[in-house]
Design an enzyme around this catalytic site. Structure first.
Site, PDB file in Angstrom:
ATOM      1  N   SER A 242       0.845  -1.198   0.000  1.00  0.00           N
ATOM      2  CA  SER A 242       0.000   0.000   0.000  1.00  0.00           C
ATOM      3  C   SER A 242       0.874   1.240   0.000  1.00  0.00           C
ATOM      4  O   SER A 242       1.997   1.230   0.504  1.00  0.00           O
ATOM      5  CB  SER A 242      -0.876   0.026   1.245  1.00  0.00           C
ATOM      6  OG  SER A 242      -0.128   0.434   2.376  1.00  0.00           O
ATOM      7  N   ASP A 243       0.339   2.330  -0.539  1.00  0.00           N
ATOM      8  CA  ASP A 243       0.986   3.620  -0.304  1.00  0.00           C
ATOM      9  C   ASP A 243       0.822   3.936   1.193  1.00  0.00           C
ATOM     10  O   ASP A 243       0.054   3.297   1.906  1.00  0.00           O
ATOM     11  CB  ASP A 243       0.374   4.704  -1.183  1.00  0.00           C
ATOM     12  CG  ASP A 243       1.391   5.827  -1.455  1.00  0.00           C
ATOM     13  OD1 ASP A 243       2.344   5.993  -0.672  1.00  0.00           O
ATOM     14  OD2 ASP A 243       1.222   6.535  -2.464  1.00  0.00           O
ATOM     15  N   CYS A 244       1.582   4.928   1.664  1.00  0.00           N
ATOM     16  CA  CYS A 244       1.718   5.103   3.114  1.00  0.00           C
ATOM     17  C   CYS A 244       0.488   5.746   3.735  1.00  0.00           C
ATOM     18  O   CYS A 244       0.199   6.924   3.494  1.00  0.00           O
ATOM     19  CB  CYS A 244       2.990   5.890   3.393  1.00  0.00           C
ATOM     20  SG  CYS A 244       4.419   4.942   2.822  1.00  0.00           S
TER      21      CYS A 244
END
Lengths: 680, 680
Positions: A242-244
């Protein structure tokens, strides 16, 4: 390692994970995976960055920002750059691991490259990409990934990660809750194209999901994007992360789930098995509540450990362990960075003033002349040594160099007690033979959410115009009627309409890396002839663009834009002249002879565009390119295979026309119409 | 100009001012004096700065910050520096005036030097001063002023301004309303001493009043400070101007008057005839209301125009009109800057590790290693070219140089997603032969009100300790047990107690100017032997100091401090050894022979202190000094006349003892006790 008795990475991973508790397994699915001492598993933080050099990990060779590397159209050089980056990353890891475990920006899993399409020039993160064309993006991405991952039969040197899957391209301040709507044509022909291409040609270890929803589904948990397209259709067999903070966004900003446990379960069930952020700490709860099975968790963690085994993290005989930290910023890497910067600078206009004579008296004016940040771009390392544009000019010039910052980069209204450098700039200009205006943006003015020093949008641009402070300065200087070379330092299209009309030469410098000032001087003084080409369209005005939030590709990029751009995609001039001879298009490739008809050695990029004269929905498509280096008077045959995936997407290949891009300053893509294959 | 028929500047001023209306005259008493076209008076902004180079006016030679120049104890070099600065200021003015009038930072009236006494090391602006000693301050100030004002019989090259009159030295955040209380002894022996000395010896054109009150009276309108002391007692015959906004402070913050008109009238009636700020726009009202006479206004404006005539602003034949802008950053000035930086670096400790061998492998670690701001200090120009400490080392070293920023200069708690360079620093240190720690402050952390990036006080320091981020890094590095050279880059005393105990060598670099990195490398690698001496006491702990707001000099500076400092005033080591021979003190001067008994050429400063053995209120007083340059093995006679003003202030001169300061690393002032005059 090639011994037949040795277990595979996958087998070792399964054996290791089988000894873990559920809680241990779930903890390993967060990017900051803790140590498990009883199993001899050290702590490992998955987050590292390598967009154009090892980033945020101290000293490193800083190559030109991605957009500038794309302008080189030089996949071979890009591959060498990525091999250098991964050597430095590996060398650093080899030192960091001696501390017993590695922390953020110390590992082997690079969350690069960014292969999103630079859909709209107002997007602040566009300079992290390879521009607006899917084929250029896919081929540069492939060169980068294969350079990063290495060619050892057993081990990956480092992991590369395709991001951000998918469609992601602003607005930055809406990214955590935005729903990007794209029809299937735009999705497959633009937004997903380079992902598939890189997966097919480079086997990237990882894919990072985007913050935004796509057609209603959160990217990091999208059944369609992940299960249907990425895993089944594109046959991706790596890991998705996932992106952060993007998993928490699913309930907090997208409101698709009710809580973090549901978000985590939805993401993992759809194949996003590693979490940058904190959401996966709710996975144990999610398993207990029946939202996700322990088998799914186990399979995910096995995949992650297979990756770590494949990186040689648990083996003392991994050949990459031998990479010494002497490679970091070694002479060869610095030379590579300078070469990439030379090739990535694009000459947009030249009335003959360039190259400059070194003994001219030169005024170097502008807020970007002596600024470190414009060398570095974002997601950057810290160079031990750097050369600003001003420093590069000072080193190369033999005449008098007068410098003035001229104005603040943004603020047109300095306080009454602040410095007002405008008059100094005018004086310097008046006393010089030629004026170099070093203007543009910087990575604080265009960047990511929170890079919002522009005081307007969160890293995005509200306009293609230069800031008012610079327009005032430019106006004052142009009124002097003296020779002016304009250096536009930016990671994106700027409206250079007036600059193009009134300046004698215009260079697009992008963010050229730590050696950037030397590279600019190499070009200015003719040590090297420019050979870069624009990886994005330079539009002439804000009004030419659809709304920033509109993800339809209609009227965007050279493929669909129907007005006249200021500088088209792939535009780029040289100090010499070239001619094409004996061009031949056989439906699958273009061949011919390139002759350097001028008086200077130069590189030249031949871009090949395909056009269906009867299809009005697309202007043309880049389908292949090659870069040649020719001495003055020299000629060379070339053979450019066209990308079959591009050829295939035309409904009627037999009526295709191939166009070879721009020689001698004639804008591409319309300079040379190739004869049909049959006519030669 | 020497023609007897020509009118004097004063006569021309009277004739010009006689044609002005009251409103015109009052407007000329503001720093941003407007044009009077019918009288051919161009607009003129009085505000310019030249503390250590022409400041805020674009490109200029940036010399070391004032505190670093004071550390050279080299008045001759200081005079040359000021002559260079005024050449550059004049050259710039000669260009700016072609615009028809000059604006802020374009004129000839420099609001420098800052001769306040660096009373308390926590004061943020202390680095603008020449340190804690009145005689050093007065003699360096005199060298500066005479260099700035030139030696033409008819014209001043530029005006110098003594500031801030008087007593001013923090706290910055209270300055607009603070009442500094000082008894007459401290006033005359400490706070006013250098003002009088400079007035007597250098005839400065101007004096700037301070923000604060002194013993209840606002400095810029103080009957006692201005009328009684400055004009009558010190016989100052120049012009007094206000600090910026200080006149409005009189009613708004000091509450001494009821409104701006009263404040303006009070200030002008007491002799403050030029206003930085806006208060004097109420002068017409004040005249009308009878608060001040038009005759007083007229006399003030005559004085101001006499000044402008004396600067040659209305004469085409002023010889200073010929100074060309080629002098700006010319080779000679850059060499002067480097020399001043070399002389201003103070070697505080050396166990023999310095000078370094150039082929050593070196780790350069710290947030100040590659930072431009620490070269420049405050009130600075913009160098066209600069050399950071890291760059200087890279240029001079032949071994491997590893660099790590190591930590943020201030923030000990980077975010979990921020870069954490600590481990990189440890790795670099482990792999090197010697570690150079480049620590300290910067001019954002110590500075003026509004320079409050330190997040605590308005530019002042809350502690003498280094920021916690640096203490953590230092601790990690020291634990490695490797050779460490500590470079403290700051404009003030830092508590270096642990550093002194555990590092092999300690250098105080101050803010060394644009050539600073080269100068540091010259010292580190022994191209030049250090010869600077501390112009301030380096205290060992916060607790040794009285309250910051306490203006009594008791327990402050080497003269009155009764505990043991870490490094005393005038401490400074060399790479060679010296001996004094045949010392002779005759009550008015000290003479003798200085011998370089070591193996390296070096400069050496001989400071002479006077002590009355029976007076316990003062430890001793600096009364003279000289700087000699001796080759290895060479000796030279010296004769140092002592300052009569210092000698006179001892109640019983016949029992005085003279002390020659520190050779071979023995701290001053107690190294060599001179025989009485009569005993030789």
């Amino acid at each position: 390692m090639n011994s037949e008795t040795k277990l595979s990475h996958r087998e070792r991973a399964k054996a290791l994970v089988s000894q873990m508790t559920l809680a241990e397994k779930c903890a390993q699915m967060k990017y900051d995976a803790p140590a498990i001492p009883r199993l001899n598993v050290p702590e490992y933080n998955w987050w590292n960055e390598a967009l154009h050099g090892v980033a945020r990990s101290g000293a490193a060779t800083v190559f030109p920002q991605a957009i500038g590397m794309a302008a080189s159209f030089d996949t071979e050089l890009m591959h060498s750059v990525a091999a250098a980056i991964s050597d430095e990353m590996r060398a650093k890891y080899n030192e960091y691991r001696k501390f017993g475990g590695t922390r953020i920006y110390q590992g082997l899993t690079a969350w690069s490259p960014n292969i999103n399409i630079f859909r709209d020039p107002r997007w602040g993160r566009g300079h992290e990409t390879y521009g607006e064309d899917p084929y250029l993006t896919g081929s540069m991405g492939t060169a980068f990934i294969t350079g990063m991952q290495g060619d050892d039969p057993d081990y990956y040197k480092t992991d590369a990660t395709l991001k951000h899957y998918a469609v992601h391209s602003g607005p930055e301040d809406l990214r955590h809750g935005f729903d990007a709507e794209a029809d299937d044509t735009d999705l497959y022909e633009t937004y997903l194209w380079a992902f598939r291409y890189c997966i097919d040609h480079a086997h990237p270890a990882a894919v990072m999901g985007a913050y935004n929803r796509v057609n209603g589904e959160p990217s990091c948990a999208s059944p369609r994007l992940l299960q249907e397209i990425l895993y089944r259709e594109f046959k991706f067999d790596g890991y998705v992360l996932s992106d952060c903070g993007a998993i928490c966004d699913i309930n907090r900003s997208h409101h698709v789930t009710a809580n973090e446990a549901e978000s985590a379960a939805l993401a993992v069930n759809n194949g996003c098995i590693l979490n940058c952020g904190d959401a996966y700490k709710w996975l144990v709860t999610a398993v207990t509540a029946g939202m996700i099975s322990e088998e799914t968790i186990t399979a995910a963690v096995e995949k992650l450990f297979e990756t770590r085994f494949r990186l040689g993290m648990f083996d003392e005989d991994c050949p990459y362990n031998a990479i010494d930290d002497q490679v970091v910023e070694c002479r060869e890497h610095l030379a590579l960075s300078r070469k990439m910067a030379q090739e990535g600078i694009v000459l947009l206009k030249n009335d003959g003033i360039l190259p400059l004579q070194p003994d001219m008296n030169i005024a170097v004016i502008g807020p970007n002349a002596d600024d470190l940040s414009v060398l570095l771009g974002n997601y950057n390392g810290t160079p031990t040594k750097h050369t600003t544009i001003l420093e590069g000019i000072l080193k190369a010039a033999t005449g008098k160099v007068r410098y003035s910052v001229g104005c603040d980069i943004l603020n047109a209204n300095p306080g009454r007690w602040d410095e007002h450098p405008l008059r100094e700039a005018v004086i310097a200009a008046q006393k010089s033979d030629v004026i170099l205006l070093c203007m543009g943006l910087n990575p604080h003015l265009e960047g990511e959410q929170a890079d919002d020093f522009n005081g307007a949008l969160s890293g995005d641009k509200s306009t293609l115009d230069l800031p008012a402070s610079q327009l005032i300065l430019i106006n004052e200087i142009l009124q002097l009627g003296k020779p002016v070379v304009f250096l536009n330092i930016s990671g994106s299209c700027i409206n250079l309409s007036r600059v193009h009309q009134e300046c004698n030469a215009v260079l697009q410098v992008f963010y050229p890396g730590a050696e950037g000032g030397d590279a600019v001087a190499d070009i200015l003084f003719g040590k090297v002839s420019p050979s870069g080409r624009l990886p994005v369209t330079f539009y002439a005005a804000d009004g030419d663009l659809p709304a920033f939030t509109d993800y339809a590709m209609k009227d965007r990029t050279y493929k669909y834009f129907r007005k006249e751009p200021l500088y088209p995609f792939a535009h780029g001039l040289s100090y010499t002249t070239f001619s094409y001879e004996n061009l031949c298009f056989d439906g699958k490739s273009v061949s011919g002879l390139l002759r350097n008809t001028g008086s200077m050695d130069s590189g030249h990029v031949i871009p090949i565009f395909l056009k269906d004269p009867e299809d009005n929905t697309v202007n043309c498509r880049l389908a292949g390119y090659a870069r040649l280096e020719l001495k003055a008077g020299e000629s060379a045959r070339f053979h450019i295979p066209l990308c079959p995936e591009i050829v295939r997407r035309f409904s009627c290949p037999e009526r295709l026309t191939a166009l070879a891009g721009g020689v001698n300053g004639i804008p591409v893509p319309l300079s040379t119409r190739l004869p049909d294959a049959g006519t030669e």
